[in-house]
Design a protein around this motif. Structure first.
Motif, mmCIF file in Angstrom:
data_model
loop_
_atom_site.group_PDB
_atom_site.id
_atom_site.type_symbol
_atom_site.label_atom_id
_atom_site.label_comp_id
_atom_site.label_asym_id
_atom_site.label_seq_id
_atom_site.Cartn_x
_atom_site.Cartn_y
_atom_site.Cartn_z
ATOM 1 N N PRO A 143 0.819 -1.026 -0.040
ATOM 2 C CA PRO A 143 -0.099 0.049 -0.218
ATOM 3 C C PRO A 143 1.003 1.320 -0.050
ATOM 4 C CG PRO A 143 -0.711 -1.618 1.605
ATOM 5 C CD PRO A 143 0.635 -2.043 1.159
ATOM 6 N N ASN A 144 0.302 2.166 -0.845
ATOM 7 C CA ASN A 144 1.054 3.536 -0.569
ATOM 8 C C ASN A 144 0.997 3.919 0.722
ATOM 9 O OD1 ASN A 144 1.460 6.424 -0.715
ATOM 10 N ND2 ASN A 144 1.344 6.429 -2.778
ATOM 11 N N PRO A 145 2.352 4.338 1.450
ATOM 12 C CA PRO A 145 2.535 4.785 2.821
ATOM 13 C C PRO A 145 1.837 5.879 3.095
ATOM 14 C CG PRO A 145 4.473 4.940 1.662
ATOM 15 C CD PRO A 145 3.628 4.167 0.775
ATOM 16 N N THR A 146 1.358 6.864 2.216
ATOM 17 C CA THR A 146 0.692 8.064 2.554
ATOM 18 C C THR A 146 -0.778 7.990 2.155
ATOM 19 O OG1 THR A 146 0.709 8.899 0.217
ATOM 20 C CG2 THR A 146 2.786 9.314 1.285
ATOM 21 N N LEU A 147 -1.311 6.652 2.300
ATOM 22 C CA LEU A 147 -2.514 6.705 1.858
ATOM 23 C C LEU A 147 -3.603 6.875 3.126
ATOM 24 C CD1 LEU A 147 -5.067 5.508 0.385
ATOM 25 C CD2 LEU A 147 -4.601 3.074 1.457
ATOM 26 N N LEU A 148 -4.431 7.934 2.951
ATOM 27 C CA LEU A 148 -5.379 8.463 4.063
ATOM 28 C C LEU A 148 -6.964 7.880 3.464
ATOM 29 C CD1 LEU A 148 -5.365 11.837 5.731
ATOM 30 C CD2 LEU A 148 -7.436 10.825 4.809
ATOM 31 N N VAL A 149 -7.680 7.548 4.531
ATOM 32 C CA VAL A 149 -8.982 7.014 4.114
ATOM 33 C C VAL A 149 -10.116 8.032 5.115
ATOM 34 C CG1 VAL A 149 -10.561 5.137 4.248
ATOM 35 C CG2 VAL A 149 -8.222 4.683 3.734
ATOM 36 N N LEU A 150 -11.027 8.557 4.218
ATOM 37 C CA LEU A 150 -11.975 9.381 4.845
ATOM 38 C C LEU A 150 -13.279 8.747 4.454
ATOM 39 C CD1 LEU A 150 -11.227 13.222 3.607
ATOM 40 C CD2 LEU A 150 -10.937 12.010 5.649
ATOM 41 N N GLU A 151 -14.076 8.678 5.699
ATOM 42 C CA GLU A 151 -15.445 8.290 5.735
ATOM 43 C C GLU A 151 -16.295 9.275 5.923
ATOM 44 O OE1 GLU A 151 -18.062 4.813 7.548
ATOM 45 O OE2 GLU A 151 -16.238 5.070 8.297
ATOM 46 N N VAL A 166 -20.927 21.079 -10.467
ATOM 47 C CA VAL A 166 -21.909 20.396 -9.633
ATOM 48 C C VAL A 166 -22.150 21.402 -8.544
ATOM 49 C CG1 VAL A 166 -22.769 18.506 -8.178
ATOM 50 C CG2 VAL A 166 -21.521 17.978 -10.182
ATOM 51 N N VAL A 167 -23.350 22.126 -8.335
ATOM 52 C CA VAL A 167 -23.662 22.844 -7.228
ATOM 53 C C VAL A 167 -23.240 22.360 -5.849
ATOM 54 C CG1 VAL A 167 -25.298 24.422 -6.397
ATOM 55 C CG2 VAL A 167 -25.143 24.417 -8.730
ATOM 56 N N VAL A 168 -24.169 21.257 -5.354
ATOM 57 C CA VAL A 168 -23.840 20.689 -4.229
ATOM 58 C C VAL A 168 -23.491 19.173 -4.273
ATOM 59 C CG1 VAL A 168 -25.439 22.292 -3.117
ATOM 60 C CG2 VAL A 168 -26.287 20.211 -4.297
ATOM 61 N N PRO A 169 -22.706 18.712 -3.446
ATOM 62 C CA PRO A 169 -22.448 17.279 -3.750
ATOM 63 C C PRO A 169 -23.717 16.324 -3.166
ATOM 64 C CG PRO A 169 -21.610 18.061 -1.644
ATOM 65 C CD PRO A 169 -22.024 19.032 -2.441
ATOM 66 N N GLN A 170 -23.812 15.138 -3.921
ATOM 67 C CA GLN A 170 -24.825 14.206 -3.538
ATOM 68 C C GLN A 170 -24.746 13.722 -2.157
ATOM 69 O OE1 GLN A 170 -24.863 11.171 -6.239
ATOM 70 N NE2 GLN A 170 -26.513 9.824 -5.386
ATOM 71 N N ALA A 171 -25.638 13.655 -1.324
ATOM 72 C CA ALA A 171 -25.639 12.936 -0.223
ATOM 73 C C ALA A 171 -25.470 11.473 -0.384
ATOM 74 C CB ALA A 171 -27.000 13.338 0.583
ATOM 75 N N GLY A 172 -24.862 10.753 0.574
ATOM 76 C CA GLY A 172 -24.663 9.332 0.449
ATOM 77 C C GLY A 172 -23.237 8.776 0.992
ATOM 78 N N ASP A 173 -23.013 7.937 1.748
ATOM 79 C CA ASP A 173 -22.015 7.312 2.269
ATOM 80 C C ASP A 173 -20.721 7.015 1.521
ATOM 81 O OD1 ASP A 173 -23.048 7.477 4.822
ATOM 82 O OD2 ASP A 173 -23.592 5.330 4.972
ATOM 83 N N GLU A 174 -19.658 7.713 1.640
ATOM 84 C CA GLU A 174 -18.466 7.537 0.807
ATOM 85 C C GLU A 174 -17.233 7.229 1.564
ATOM 86 O OE1 GLU A 174 -17.141 10.088 -3.107
ATOM 87 O OE2 GLU A 174 -16.323 11.023 -1.196
ATOM 88 N N LEU A 175 -16.706 6.070 1.089
ATOM 89 C CA LEU A 175 -15.270 6.024 1.576
ATOM 90 C C LEU A 175 -14.207 6.503 0.632
ATOM 91 C CD1 LEU A 175 -14.192 4.496 4.086
ATOM 92 C CD2 LEU A 175 -13.628 2.627 2.604
#
Length: 241
Positions: A143-151, A166-175
């Motif tokens: 794995p790339n050692p700089t990898l960061l995961v945002l939930e 896009v005016v606003v982002p779509q609601a919905g869970d994202e990783l």
């Protein structure tokens, strides 16, 4: 630190949070031995405040556009009162800004996606400036050692990729996955797709493409294709690179 020196820094910190007027008079009252012209001290205060504003505008350009000029100015002014200009590296003034934005969503009438966008933009910089170094060569998929995961509760990756279309982002869970490309030295990002998660699992657990093909029923060629594509993007480091 001597008490007198600590008193000096505390006094300057209070002044820099809101320079000018009464705060300048209070600063000179606290340090009657000073002989420096007040105009010079006032100029220094404006200089520090300008650094805070310019750093935030550079780190959070999309958030600035999303909340509007009036709300942005209020955010910057109130965040300055928290005295963020204490780190030796200017850009680190923005480290506490996402949490500050999250705390003020309801009271300031900010868009509900503002905290997620702030976290993403700060993470972009944090990954770019990460002290983690990518090895020149690896013995196996890594794995790339700089990898960061945002939930996050919004589809921020697509929103950022759209660059204002896009005016606003779509609601919905994202990783969201963010990492610094080992050769290009810029932040890459993408949604955590099944293929990306599979390749990361292979890298973490040391699985071969043939092992995964047997376990999942996926064609080995498809697995190898995903590994090659994500290796080019730098999400994983390959011994074949």
């Amino acid at each position: 630190m001597k008490p007198s020196l600590k008193h000096f820094f505390d006094s300057m910190g209070t002044y820099l949070a809101r320079p000018g007027g009464e705060s300048l008079e209070e600063l000179y009252t606290a340090h009657p031995e000073w002989r420096a012209p007040s105009s010079r001290v006032s100029l220094y205060g404006d200089f520090v405040r300008g650094h805070v504003r310019s750093a935030l505008e550079k780190l959070f350009p999309m958030l600035r556009g999303a909340v509007g000029a009036e709300a942005w100015n209020a955010l910057v002014e109130d965040y300055t009162l928290t005295r963020p200009a204490r780190h030796h590296e200017v850009n680190h003034m923005g480290e506490g800004f996402p949490a500050f934005v999250a705390d003020g969503v309801s009271s300031r009438g900010l868009p509900p996606h503002a905290p997620a966008l702030a976290r993403f933009e700060w993470s972009d910089f944090a990954v770019f400036s990460s002290q983690a170094e990518s090895p020149e060569r690896v013995e196996r998929l890594t794995p790339n050692p700089t990898l960061l995961v945002l939930e996050q509760p919004y589809r921020i990756c697509a929103y950022v990729r759209a660059k204002g279309a896009v005016v606003v982002p779509q609601a919905g869970d994202e990783l969201a996955l963010l990492w610094r490309h080992p050769a290009h030295l810029v932040t890459y990002y993408q949604e955590a797709t099944p293929h990306a998660l599979l390749v990361l699992k292979m890298a973490v657990e040391g699985l071969s493409a043939s092992d995964v093909a047997v376990a999942t029923g996926m064609p080995e060629a498809d697995i190898l294709g995903a590994v090659a594509r994500l290796s080019r993007d730098g999400l994983v480091l390959s011994p074949d690179a």
